[in-house]
Design an enzyme around this catalytic site. Structure first.
Site, PDB file in Angstrom:
ATOM      1  N   GLU A  26      25.686 -20.313 -24.105  1.00  0.00           N
ATOM      2  CA  GLU A  26      24.568 -21.236 -24.288  1.00  0.00           C
ATOM      3  C   GLU A  26      24.458 -21.760 -25.722  1.00  0.00           C
ATOM      4  OE1 GLU A  26      21.399 -18.791 -22.827  1.00  0.00           O
ATOM      5  OE2 GLU A  26      21.616 -19.517 -20.774  1.00  0.00           O
ATOM      6  N   GLU A  45      35.710  -0.359 -17.542  1.00  0.00           N
ATOM      7  CA  GLU A  45      34.870   0.066 -18.659  1.00  0.00           C
ATOM      8  C   GLU A  45      35.157   1.489 -19.125  1.00  0.00           C
ATOM      9  OE1 GLU A  45      30.770   1.760 -17.061  1.00  0.00           O
ATOM     10  OE2 GLU A  45      31.063  -0.288 -16.368  1.00  0.00           O
TER      11      GLU A  45
END
Length: 272
Positions: free
Chosen positions: A81, A112
């Site tokens: 953004e 992960e």
């Protein structure tokens, strides 16, 4: 001392499946009200982080977010953004998620769990001592994030962490630990809820404040936003009308000619 994950403690609510829709919504909302207060308590650490990020970025440094699952997705979201909101190239704030872009939509098995892959992913971007690495993990224990922070700090890179548990492994590896203690989730262990909301708030605070201090906002307006759709072109045109006192058509033409409200305002003032 045993590390206790407050974020994974049993919900304060039970028998959720027996609750009415109204009561479920009220319960979730009541829990969400706690998030802003938890973030407020973390402001001193957030301030400490931003005050060190700004001079680094003025010298060409970047912000890297790293996380897995929801935490990783929120980092990528905030990074994505920055260009449309502030007109910055997408190379200044970079979100990295365990498992790569595929993991944005689908879980990647065991992505992960490796302590070394996070650093390898960062090395692809040539991360260096001008940059800042922010590790995001609600649990505070994600190996992918812990390992990346540890190695980055050893290389003299500014490190910070955002977690929902006190004294977590990622906090111990980070130079600036940000701990947002929101308590147990409405659905036990569902860190996409309060923890995710708080993470989004903190990431917004970090990048918005940084971009303002870097001069990407004028007054209270996004004068550097990308003109990527009709709504934003109209918003930019109205900025010029308010700032320069032009008619709509003239302001619109000037905006499109220069590509951003800031450039248009600067060019107009230079001529007049």
């Amino acid at each position: 001392m045993t590390f206790i994950k407050i974020s994974e403690q049993p919900s304060l609510y039970d028998n959720l499946e027996k609750m009415s829709i109204h009561d479920l919504l009220v319960g979730i909302n009541n829990e969400d009200k706690k998030v802003a207060l938890a973030v407020e308590k973390a402001i001193p650490q957030i301030e400490k982080l931003v005050s060190q990020i700004v001079p680094r970025m003025e010298e060409g440094g970047r912000i890297f977010y790293i996380g897995a699952g929801t935490s990783g997705r929120l980092g990528v979201l905030d990074a994505s953004e920055i260009p449309p909101t502030f007109g910055m190239p997408n190379t200044y704030v970079i979100g990295i998620i365990a498992g790569g872009d595929k993991a944005l939509r689908n879980p990647v098995e065991k992505a992960e769990d490796d302590l070394e892959i996070g650093w390898k992913d960062l090395m692809e971007y040539g991360i260096n001592e001008k940059d800042t690495l922010i590790g995001i993990a609600a649990s505070g224990t994600t190996p992918y994030v812990v390992g990346a922070l540890k190695i980055a700090r050893e290389h003299g890179i500014l490190t910070a962490s955002i977690s929902s548990n006190p004294d977590s492994p990622i906090a111990r590896e980070a130079e600036i630990p940000i701990e947002m203690i929101v308590g147990p989730e409405f659905v036990t262990g569902s860190s996409r809820m309060k923890s995710g909301t708080g993470q989004k708030m903190i990431l917004n605070m970090i990048t918005t404040t940084t971009m303002i201090k870097l001069g990407r906002v004028k007054g209270n307006r996004m004068v550097n936003m990308q003109l990527s759709n009709a709504k934003l072109v109209d918003r930019g045109t109205r900025m010029l009308i308010e700032e320069l006192g032009l008619e709509y058509d003239e302001a619109n033409k000037l905006l499109l000619e220069h590509g951003s409200a800031k450039k248009a305002i600067d060019a107009y003032k230079e001529k007049h």
